[in-house]
Design a protein around this motif. Structure first.
Motif, mmCIF file in Angstrom:
data_model
loop_
_atom_site.group_PDB
_atom_site.id
_atom_site.type_symbol
_atom_site.label_atom_id
_atom_site.label_comp_id
_atom_site.label_asym_id
_atom_site.label_seq_id
_atom_site.Cartn_x
_atom_site.Cartn_y
_atom_site.Cartn_z
ATOM 1 N N ASN A 63 -27.389 51.932 23.075
ATOM 2 C CA ASN A 63 -28.784 51.679 22.707
ATOM 3 C C ASN A 63 -29.597 52.954 22.884
ATOM 4 N N ASP A 65 -32.495 53.687 21.953
ATOM 5 C CA ASP A 65 -33.892 53.396 22.275
ATOM 6 C C ASP A 65 -33.955 52.697 23.630
ATOM 7 N N PRO A 66 -34.664 53.271 24.614
ATOM 8 C CA PRO A 66 -34.749 52.638 25.937
ATOM 9 C C PRO A 66 -35.297 51.217 25.922
ATOM 10 N N ASP A 67 -36.054 50.846 24.898
ATOM 11 C CA ASP A 67 -36.566 49.478 24.810
ATOM 12 C C ASP A 67 -35.454 48.466 24.545
ATOM 13 N N ASP A 68 -34.327 48.937 24.053
ATOM 14 C CA ASP A 68 -33.213 48.046 23.717
ATOM 15 C C ASP A 68 -32.154 47.974 24.813
ATOM 16 N N TYR A 69 -32.373 48.622 25.943
ATOM 17 C CA TYR A 69 -31.367 48.635 27.010
ATOM 18 C C TYR A 69 -31.070 47.224 27.506
ATOM 19 N N ASP A 71 -30.146 44.452 30.442
ATOM 20 C CA ASP A 71 -30.745 44.246 31.766
ATOM 21 C C ASP A 71 -29.675 44.418 32.845
#
Length: 163
Positions: A63, A65-69, A71
């Motif tokens: 991912n 994009d860090p927003d898609d990491y 959890d």
């Protein structure tokens, strides 16, 4: 199978093995108890740190994009809680019926205090490892993106050198 389950089971095994080896070492060489305890805790922490780092690198590569990491915090928290409860229960059973040297705490103490300590020994290093793994991967991705930008626009390099 949930991704936290194998992590929790492996970390349970690591903790129980470390605790059994610690019990044997303390019985054989009681004057070096501090060294043996440090090594046992260090082994559990190191494995969690490395595995968390591998998870962080893999997640950051999958991912960009860090927003898609994913959890990873909850994944490793669940793994730590599972490892804490299972390791406490297994250690209590082993200490009660098999190895007298690995502890004589009550089941309640093993599950609550020992389980909490084990959960933290797994969760905190794994969380830190994941953060460092992601940071290293992001840094490398930004470095590669910067290199790609210069190769696509060679005149930008001349502008950058001139300024």
């Amino acid at each position: 199978m949930s991704s936290w389950l194998p992590r929790g089971l492996v970390m349970t095994a690591v903790h129980v093995i470390a605790r059994v080896l610690l019990g044997v070492a303390v019985v054989e060489a009681p004057l070096n108890t501090t060294v043996w305890k440090t090594l046992a805790i260090g082994a559990v922490v190191l494995i969690a740190l490395i595995w968390g780092g591998i998870d962080g690198v893999a997640d950051a590569r999958a991912n960009p994009d860090p927003d898609d990491y994913a959890d990873l915090t909850v994944r490793w928290l669940q793994a730590g809680l599972l490892a804490g409860v299972l390791a406490g229960l297994i250690s209590w059973i082993l200490g009660r019926f098999v190895f007298a040297g690995i502890g004589e705490a009550s089941l309640f103490i093993e599950l609550i205090a020992g389980g909490s300590f084990t959960a933290l020994l797994v969760f905190v290093p794994a969380f830190m490892g994941a953060a460092v793994g992601r940071w290293i991967t992001r840094r490398d991705q930004r470095k590669n993106d910067a290199d790609d930008d210069w190769s696509v626009h060679p005149d930008r390099e001349a502008e950058h050198v001139a300024s």
